[in-house]
Design a protein around this motif. Structure first.
Motif, short mmCIF file in Angstrom:
data_model
loop_
_atom_site.label_atom_id
_atom_site.label_comp_id
_atom_site.label_asym_id
_atom_site.label_seq_id
_atom_site.Cartn_x
_atom_site.Cartn_y
_atom_site.Cartn_z
N UNK A 114 0.84 -1.19 0.00
CA UNK A 114 0.00 0.00 0.00
C UNK A 114 0.87 1.24 0.00
N UNK A 115 0.28 2.38 -0.40
CA UNK A 115 1.00 3.65 -0.36
C UNK A 115 0.05 4.76 0.07
N UNK A 116 0.53 5.56 1.02
CA UNK A 116 -0.19 6.75 1.46
C UNK A 116 0.70 7.95 1.14
N UNK A 117 0.07 9.03 0.67
CA UNK A 117 0.81 10.23 0.34
C UNK A 117 0.29 11.37 1.21
N UNK A 118 1.21 12.01 1.93
CA UNK A 118 0.87 13.16 2.77
C UNK A 118 1.56 14.38 2.18
N UNK A 119 0.78 15.37 1.80
CA UNK A 119 1.32 16.59 1.20
C UNK A 119 1.09 17.74 2.16
N UNK B 219 -1.70 23.26 5.47
CA UNK B 219 -2.62 22.26 4.98
C UNK B 219 -1.88 20.93 4.86
N UNK B 220 -2.53 19.86 5.29
CA UNK B 220 -1.98 18.52 5.11
C UNK B 220 -3.05 17.68 4.44
N UNK B 221 -2.75 17.24 3.23
CA UNK B 221 -3.66 16.35 2.50
C UNK B 221 -3.13 14.93 2.64
N UNK B 222 -3.98 14.04 3.14
CA UNK B 222 -3.62 12.64 3.35
C UNK B 222 -4.42 11.81 2.35
N UNK B 223 -3.72 11.06 1.50
CA UNK B 223 -4.38 10.31 0.44
C UNK B 223 -3.97 8.85 0.52
N UNK B 224 -4.98 7.97 0.48
CA UNK B 224 -4.76 6.53 0.37
C UNK B 224 -5.81 6.01 -0.60
N UNK B 225 -5.37 5.61 -1.79
CA UNK B 225 -6.32 5.18 -2.82
C UNK B 225 -7.22 6.34 -3.18
N UNK B 226 -8.53 6.12 -3.10
CA UNK B 226 -9.48 7.19 -3.44
C UNK B 226 -9.97 7.95 -2.20
N UNK B 227 -9.38 7.66 -1.04
CA UNK B 227 -9.74 8.36 0.20
C UNK B 227 -8.82 9.56 0.39
N UNK B 228 -9.42 10.74 0.60
CA UNK B 228 -8.65 11.97 0.81
C UNK B 228 -9.13 12.62 2.10
N UNK B 229 -8.19 12.94 2.97
CA UNK B 229 -8.47 13.68 4.20
C UNK B 229 -7.68 14.98 4.14
N UNK B 230 -8.28 16.05 4.65
CA UNK B 230 -7.59 17.33 4.69
C UNK B 230 -7.57 17.81 6.13
N UNK B 231 -6.37 18.16 6.60
CA UNK B 231 -6.20 18.65 7.96
C UNK B 231 -5.61 20.05 7.88
N UNK B 232 -6.18 20.98 8.64
CA UNK B 232 -5.74 22.37 8.62
C UNK B 232 -5.19 22.75 9.98
N UNK B 233 -4.02 23.37 9.97
CA UNK B 233 -3.36 23.85 11.18
C UNK B 233 -3.17 25.36 11.08
N UNK B 234 -3.25 26.04 12.23
CA UNK B 234 -2.96 27.47 12.30
C UNK B 234 -1.57 27.67 12.89
N UNK B 235 -0.89 28.71 12.41
CA UNK B 235 0.45 28.97 12.92
C UNK B 235 0.36 29.38 14.39
N UNK B 236 1.13 28.71 15.24
CA UNK B 236 1.19 29.06 16.66
C UNK B 236 2.44 29.90 16.92
#
Length: 135
Positions: free
Chosen positions: A101-106, A116-133
């Motif tokens: 398997x392969x997961x790509x985190x951008x 922004x962190x985009x997490x992709x595995x196959x056709x599943x995409x998750x987006x995580x947003x962080x604010x600068x501390x």
């Protein structure tokens, strides 16, 4: 430029992360923890050396690697994988490979204060947003 990624970032929100964790094979209890955790992520890039630290109430994770060089990584959910970090323009791209398997985190900075962190595995995409501390 990679320097924009440097700093301390606080989780603001997360989209579709439970589905992404399911696709990874993460069990229910760990997914619940993953969904409520609001990690603080510190990124330090100096030349080709990359250090990342993620701290939450559930777990603290450290990763150190060299750009364009594969390393052995143990992920927060316990997977042992081969990872490599590369730059694609101003985006830091991590590829994790395990058990065929392969997961790509951008990771990239949107404006000056959102990571922004985009997490992709196959056709599943998750987006995580962080604010600068901190810078």
């Amino acid at each position: 430029m990679a320097a924009k990624l440097n700093g301390k970032w606080k989780m603001k929100n997360s989209e579709n992360f439970d589905e992404y964790m399911k696709a990874l094979g993460v069990g229910l209890a760990l997914r619940k923890l993953g969904n409520i955790a609001k990690p603080v992520l510190t990124i330090e890039i100096k030349g080709s050396a990359i250090k990342m630290k993620s701290v939450s109430t559930a777990k603290t994770m450290h990763a150190e690697c060299t750009l364009d060089q594969e390393w052995d990584e143990e992920t927060a959910d316990g997977r042992k994988c081969k990872s490599i970090m590369t730059m694609d323009g101003d985006k830091l791209v991590q590829r994790q490979k395990w058990e065929g398997k392969e997961s790509i985190l951008t990771r990239y900075v949107d404006g000056d204060d959102l990571l922004q962190i985009e997490c992709v595995l196959g056709d599943i995409v998750s987006k995580r947003t962080y604010e600068r501390a901190e810078k």
